[in-house]
Design a protein around this motif. Structure first.
Motif, mmCIF file in Angstrom:
data_model
loop_
_atom_site.group_PDB
_atom_site.id
_atom_site.type_symbol
_atom_site.label_atom_id
_atom_site.label_comp_id
_atom_site.label_asym_id
_atom_site.label_seq_id
_atom_site.Cartn_x
_atom_site.Cartn_y
_atom_site.Cartn_z
ATOM 1 N N TRP A 57 58.092 -3.828 -5.441
ATOM 2 C CA TRP A 57 58.937 -2.734 -4.964
ATOM 3 C C TRP A 57 58.430 -1.386 -5.468
ATOM 4 O O TRP A 57 58.468 -0.375 -4.745
ATOM 5 N N MET A 58 57.938 -1.356 -6.717
ATOM 6 C CA MET A 58 57.408 -0.113 -7.263
ATOM 7 C C MET A 58 56.196 0.358 -6.472
ATOM 8 O O MET A 58 56.021 1.559 -6.227
ATOM 9 N N MET A 59 55.350 -0.585 -6.061
ATOM 10 C CA MET A 59 54.176 -0.225 -5.269
ATOM 11 C C MET A 59 54.590 0.320 -3.909
ATOM 12 O O MET A 59 54.019 1.307 -3.423
ATOM 13 N N ILE A 119 55.055 5.127 -0.810
ATOM 14 C CA ILE A 119 55.724 6.002 0.168
ATOM 15 C C ILE A 119 55.787 7.437 -0.360
ATOM 16 O O ILE A 119 55.509 8.392 0.372
ATOM 17 N N VAL A 120 56.153 7.576 -1.636
ATOM 18 C CA VAL A 120 56.226 8.923 -2.235
ATOM 19 C C VAL A 120 54.839 9.575 -2.234
ATOM 20 O O VAL A 120 54.687 10.744 -1.863
ATOM 21 N N GLY A 158 48.555 4.460 1.571
ATOM 22 C CA GLY A 158 48.883 3.516 2.636
ATOM 23 C C GLY A 158 48.521 2.097 2.249
ATOM 24 O O GLY A 158 49.275 1.145 2.520
ATOM 25 N N LEU A 159 47.364 1.926 1.590
ATOM 26 C CA LEU A 159 46.955 0.609 1.105
ATOM 27 C C LEU A 159 47.909 0.101 0.039
ATOM 28 O O LEU A 159 48.225 -1.099 -0.009
ATOM 29 N N VAL A 160 48.364 1.003 -0.833
ATOM 30 C CA VAL A 160 49.314 0.612 -1.881
ATOM 31 C C VAL A 160 50.587 0.053 -1.258
ATOM 32 O O VAL A 160 51.122 -0.974 -1.702
ATOM 33 N N ALA A 196 51.831 11.688 -10.592
ATOM 34 C CA ALA A 196 52.921 10.905 -11.180
ATOM 35 C C ALA A 196 52.952 9.487 -10.625
ATOM 36 O O ALA A 196 53.147 8.515 -11.368
ATOM 37 N N VAL A 197 52.745 9.357 -9.315
ATOM 38 C CA VAL A 197 52.741 8.032 -8.700
ATOM 39 C C VAL A 197 51.593 7.186 -9.255
ATOM 40 O O VAL A 197 51.779 6.015 -9.608
#
Length: 231
Positions: A45-47, A52-53, A112-114, A169-170
């Motif tokens: 979920w974090m990925m 997205i962010v 996008g890959l993430v 940050a991401v």
């Protein structure tokens, strides 16, 4: 006489129960799913959310670059003050590091890959150890890029790009989680002590990285902040 008879428990079931008890006692112990190449749902979920962010921030930068190409004198929405501004960073060579390709455009592909990998893990996918190692190497490259661009922003460009910092940050938050979970499951060729450290101290490493960057920003731009805030 009790008509109910106790179900016989096989040795395999006893062993499984024992493994579950050990896993409950040792939070640093990877689950069978992780050892087999899967990811815990919190990381997946974090990925997805982090991707997205990061993708949104990268798209904002792409649109900002397009605006500057059309009108070099345009004032961007992310030009907040002399310290926090996108336009200065986007006009420098540091923003087009990979063969002249804008960093923001590369970021859209990477994030996008993430998202895709995160959705894959949410679906229960299990991948080989080499995939985790490749992800970890990619994270290290991302962290190195963040350190390099942060230095360039403070030492040479002398401004901070807000959307760039969102991307940083991401990378920092998701990156340490990926490395920590990869080490926990034994996918990285490091010793047991290093694996436990990378997993158990992943949030400490995250906080320490943010603290260093924030401290350097305060020190580097102290005069400018003082003038802006009237200190």
């Amino acid at each position: 006489m009790n008509p109910m008879t106790q179900r016989e428990v096989s040795p395999d079931e006893d062993l499984l129960d024992e493994e579950r008890e050990l896993l409950a006692l040792d939070r640093g112990r990877a689950s069978e799913h992780q050892v087999a190449g899967g990811a815990p749902r919190d990381l997946a979920w974090m990925m997805v959310i982090g991707g997205i962010v990061g993708l949104y921030a990268s798209l904002q930068l792409v649109m900002a670059e397009m605006t500057i190409l059309r009108n070099p004198d345009a004032i961007l929405g992310c030009d907040i003050n002399p310290i926090l501004a996108c336009s200065t960073s986007l006009s420098m060579w540091q923003s087009q590091l990979l063969f002249g390709m804008p960093n923001a455009l590369v970021g859209t592909a990477v994030f996008g890959l993430v998202i895709g990998v995160g959705l894959m893990f949410l679906a229960g996918a299990r991948v080989a150890s080499w995939f985790w190692q490749l992800m970890s190497l990619t994270v290290l490259a991302g962290l190195a890029f963040v350190a390099w661009f942060a230095y360039q922003s403070m030492a040479n460009i002398r401004t901070l790009c807000p959307w760039c910092m969102v991307s940083w940050a991401v990378v920092i938050v998701v990156g340490y989680q990926v490395i920590g979970r990869a080490a926990q499951a034994g996918h990285l060729p490091v010793g047991e002590g290093a694996s436990r450290f990378l997993f158990r101290e992943r949030w400490l490493l995250t906080i320490a990285t943010f603290a260093i960057i924030i401290a350097l920003i305060i020190i580097t731009f102290w005069t400018q902040w003082s003038l802006l805030l009237g200190i």
